[in-house]
Scaffold this motif. Structure first.
Motif, PDB file in Angstrom:
ATOM      1  N   ILE A  19       0.842  -1.178   0.000  1.00 32.22           N
ATOM      2  CA  ILE A  19       0.000   0.000   0.000  1.00 32.22           C
ATOM      3  C   ILE A  19       0.890   1.245   0.000  1.00 32.22           C
ATOM      4  O   ILE A  19       2.065   1.181   0.369  1.00 32.22           O
ATOM      5  CB  ILE A  19      -0.919  -0.018   1.231  1.00 32.22           C
ATOM      6  CG1 ILE A  19      -2.150   0.858   1.031  1.00 32.22           C
ATOM      7  CG2 ILE A  19      -0.162   0.376   2.490  1.00 32.22           C
ATOM      8  CD1 ILE A  19      -3.221   0.617   2.067  1.00 32.22           C
ATOM      9  N   SER A  20       0.362   2.377  -0.429  1.00 34.72           N
ATOM     10  CA  SER A  20       1.155   3.605  -0.446  1.00 34.72           C
ATOM     11  C   SER A  20       1.638   3.956   0.960  1.00 34.72           C
ATOM     12  O   SER A  20       0.838   4.061   1.897  1.00 34.72           O
ATOM     13  CB  SER A  20       0.324   4.776  -0.987  1.00 34.72           C
ATOM     14  OG  SER A  20       0.977   6.014  -0.714  1.00 34.72           O
ATOM     15  N   PRO A  21       2.954   4.130   1.164  1.00 33.91           N
ATOM     16  CA  PRO A  21       3.470   4.502   2.483  1.00 33.91           C
ATOM     17  C   PRO A  21       3.035   5.901   2.922  1.00 33.91           C
ATOM     18  O   PRO A  21       3.166   6.244   4.094  1.00 33.91           O
ATOM     19  CB  PRO A  21       4.986   4.419   2.312  1.00 33.91           C
ATOM     20  CG  PRO A  21       5.213   4.570   0.849  1.00 33.91           C
ATOM     21  CD  PRO A  21       4.029   3.959   0.175  1.00 33.91           C
ATOM     22  N   LEU A  22       2.497   6.690   2.007  1.00 29.54           N
ATOM     23  CA  LEU A  22       2.001   8.021   2.375  1.00 29.54           C
ATOM     24  C   LEU A  22       0.782   7.914   3.287  1.00 29.54           C
ATOM     25  O   LEU A  22       0.408   8.890   3.939  1.00 29.54           O
ATOM     26  CB  LEU A  22       1.643   8.814   1.123  1.00 29.54           C
ATOM     27  CG  LEU A  22       2.769   9.034   0.105  1.00 29.54           C
ATOM     28  CD1 LEU A  22       2.276   9.884  -1.066  1.00 29.54           C
ATOM     29  CD2 LEU A  22       3.983   9.686   0.758  1.00 29.54           C
ATOM     30  N   LEU A  23       0.174   6.734   3.341  1.00 28.50           N
ATOM     31  CA  LEU A  23      -1.014   6.523   4.173  1.00 28.50           C
ATOM     32  C   LEU A  23      -0.666   5.940   5.534  1.00 28.50           C
ATOM     33  O   LEU A  23      -1.563   5.581   6.299  1.00 28.50           O
ATOM     34  CB  LEU A  23      -1.991   5.580   3.452  1.00 28.50           C
ATOM     35  CG  LEU A  23      -2.423   5.983   2.038  1.00 28.50           C
ATOM     36  CD1 LEU A  23      -3.361   4.921   1.467  1.00 28.50           C
ATOM     37  CD2 LEU A  23      -3.084   7.349   2.043  1.00 28.50           C
ATOM     38  N   ALA A  24       0.614   5.844   5.854  1.00 28.31           N
ATOM     39  CA  ALA A  24       1.066   5.118   7.048  1.00 28.31           C
ATOM     40  C   ALA A  24       0.383   5.570   8.327  1.00 28.31           C
ATOM     41  O   ALA A  24       0.121   4.760   9.221  1.00 28.31           O
ATOM     42  CB  ALA A  24       2.580   5.237   7.186  1.00 28.31           C
ATOM     43  N   ASN A  25       0.097   6.849   8.447  1.00 27.19           N
ATOM     44  CA  ASN A  25      -0.494   7.367   9.678  1.00 27.19           C
ATOM     45  C   ASN A  25      -1.976   7.681   9.548  1.00 27.19           C
ATOM     46  O   ASN A  25      -2.555   8.299  10.443  1.00 27.19           O
ATOM     47  CB  ASN A  25       0.268   8.625  10.132  1.00 27.19           C
ATOM     48  CG  ASN A  25       1.708   8.309  10.492  1.00 27.19           C
ATOM     49  OD1 ASN A  25       1.987   7.336  11.183  1.00 27.19           O
ATOM     50  ND2 ASN A  25       2.640   9.116   9.993  1.00 27.19           N
ATOM     51  N   ASP A  26      -2.568   7.263   8.450  1.00 29.68           N
ATOM     52  CA  ASP A  26      -3.991   7.513   8.218  1.00 29.68           C
ATOM     53  C   ASP A  26      -4.717   6.161   8.231  1.00 29.68           C
ATOM     54  O   ASP A  26      -4.749   5.443   7.238  1.00 29.68           O
ATOM     55  CB  ASP A  26      -4.186   8.215   6.868  1.00 29.68           C
ATOM     56  CG  ASP A  26      -5.611   8.727   6.674  1.00 29.68           C
ATOM     57  OD1 ASP A  26      -6.533   8.088   7.218  1.00 29.68           O
ATOM     58  OD2 ASP A  26      -5.795   9.739   5.973  1.00 29.68           O
TER      59      ASP A  26
END
Length: 393
Positions: free
Chosen positions: A109-116
């Motif tokens: 999955i996109s790591p940009l979503l790690a905290n979402d």
């Protein structure tokens, strides 16, 4: 008998830590399945960035999808899913023969979503539905936020590869999230059989402490952490809580060894593979490590369920000033940052390819301009104009 067959007979699955369209189309992956006992694979943004940068296998699709107005992220996932569908189909017989224990591929999955958390849940479900392959894992980092999402994604019935685990404690949190999800499915009357693996990164420990400990401790911490985690894994599988879930039809969340390529020339190029030989686990190998281990790897012993001397080894590192818990958190944070960096580089590469390919197409459609020439004396050398086009490879 080759050494990968010995690992297979031991009960350890060998997965390839690589995927490219070239591997799929030229028969290399099938060769690894047939002759190296490879029974699954994993992918990540770095693998795809290198594949797109150094080949032309994706050029036409990138150009076409960019022309359709798709974003760089959309282009990547469509390319990756197409590859992973093909790989999943190659592993389908293994998946069927092992009743879903083996024969998996993984999409990150996109790591940009790690905290979402909510975005991670939605995207994981969407990607799995898009792939339309039951033997495809969605990779989600086992961070504090990630573990919340992991529980919800597994409860939704989506198989998960928990990535970026560095310590026994992080592994146990991921395992608890998995079990809670299965318990909730049972309470809701849902099928408890949802597959998952938990990926512990090993060699990065040794890289992190190499310049901070005496030479006699080099390349020992990663294996000690792995031994500690393997012991916890075995104890979890023997726990009354897990046994109740197994009786209800749940499938073991298998422990996966990641980051197992040797990064120090002072040790064998198959060091981590040999040291991590252990039943009921998975070792995901870079292509180079797979080939070298198949060529000259040796299995001298297997990991003990009691952890061998892991705690004594870890105590030596603590005595040398290494804060194990602090470093585990640091490695996970750095891993998340590294994945994000790789993701951004991947999207930048796709964008660069899109622009280059679009410009090349526009250039081909333009008539070649006529260059006026001046009359020259017979003895004057002819100037030959060469036209260069910059192409990313």
């Amino acid at each position: 008998m080759n050494t990968t067959q010995q690992l297979h007979d031991l009960g350890q699955s060998v997965w390839l830590d690589n995927i490219t369209r070239e591997l799929l189309q030229n028969g290399t992956l099938q060769n690894y399945i047939d002759n190296y006992n490879v029974t699954g694979l994993t992918s990540n943004p770095t693998i795809y960035e290198q594949a797109i940068r150094h080949s032309h296998f994706y050029d036409e699709e990138i150009k076409e999808k960019a022309t359709e107005g798709k974003t760089n992220s959309e282009i990547f996932f469509e390319l990756a899913i197409e590859d992973l569908r093909q790989a999943a189909d190659l592993f389908a017989p293994i998946h069927k023969a092992t009743s879903g224990v083996d024969g998996w591929v993984s999409l990150e999955i996109s790591p940009l979503l790690a905290n979402d958390v909510n975005a991670t849940i939605s995207e994981a479900i969407r990607l799995h539905e898009s792939a339309q392959r039951e033997n495809l894992f969605i990779k989600i980092p086992g961070t504090p936020s990630g573990c919340i999402a992991i529980e919800e994604v597994i409860f939704a019935g989506v198989p998960v590869n928990v990535t970026l685990l560095f310590s026994c404690e992080q592994y146990m949190k991921a395992g608890s999230a998995y079990m809670r999800a299965i318990e909730r499915r049972i309470a809701a009357g849902l099928n408890p059989k949802v597959a998952s693996v938990a990926s512990l990164f090993v060699s990065r420990w040794d890289v992190a402490v190499k310049d901070k400990v005496p030479a006699d401790l080099h390349n020992k911490l990663g294996i000690a952490i792995a031994q500690r985690t393997y012991r916890a894994y075995q104890h979890l599988l023997d726990s009354p809580r897990w046994l109740d879930l197994a009786k209800a039809g749940a499938q073991t969340q298998r422990l996966l060894w990641a980051s197992t390529g040797s990064k120090d020339s002072a040790i064998s190029d198959t060091f981590y593979v040999q040291e991590l030989a252990s039943p009921n686990t998975i070792n995901t190998l870079p292509e180079k490590t797979l080939l070298t281990f198949g060529d000259h790897g040796l299995i001298g012993h297997t990991m003990s369920v009691d952890g061998d001397n892991a705690e004594q080894e870890i105590a030596l590192f603590m005595k040398a000033g290494i804060d194990i818990d602090l470093l585990a958190g640091q490695l996970q944070t750095e891993g998340t940052a590294s994945f994000t960096k790789s993701w951004n580089e991947l999207l930048a590469m796709i964008n660069s390819k899109s622009v280059t390919l679009a410009n090349g197409e526009a250039e081909k459609q333009q008539p070649t301009p006529t260059i006026p020439t001046e009359p020259t004396a017979p003895s004057r050398p002819t100037l030959r104009l060469k036209k260069y086009s910059k192409e990313l490879t």
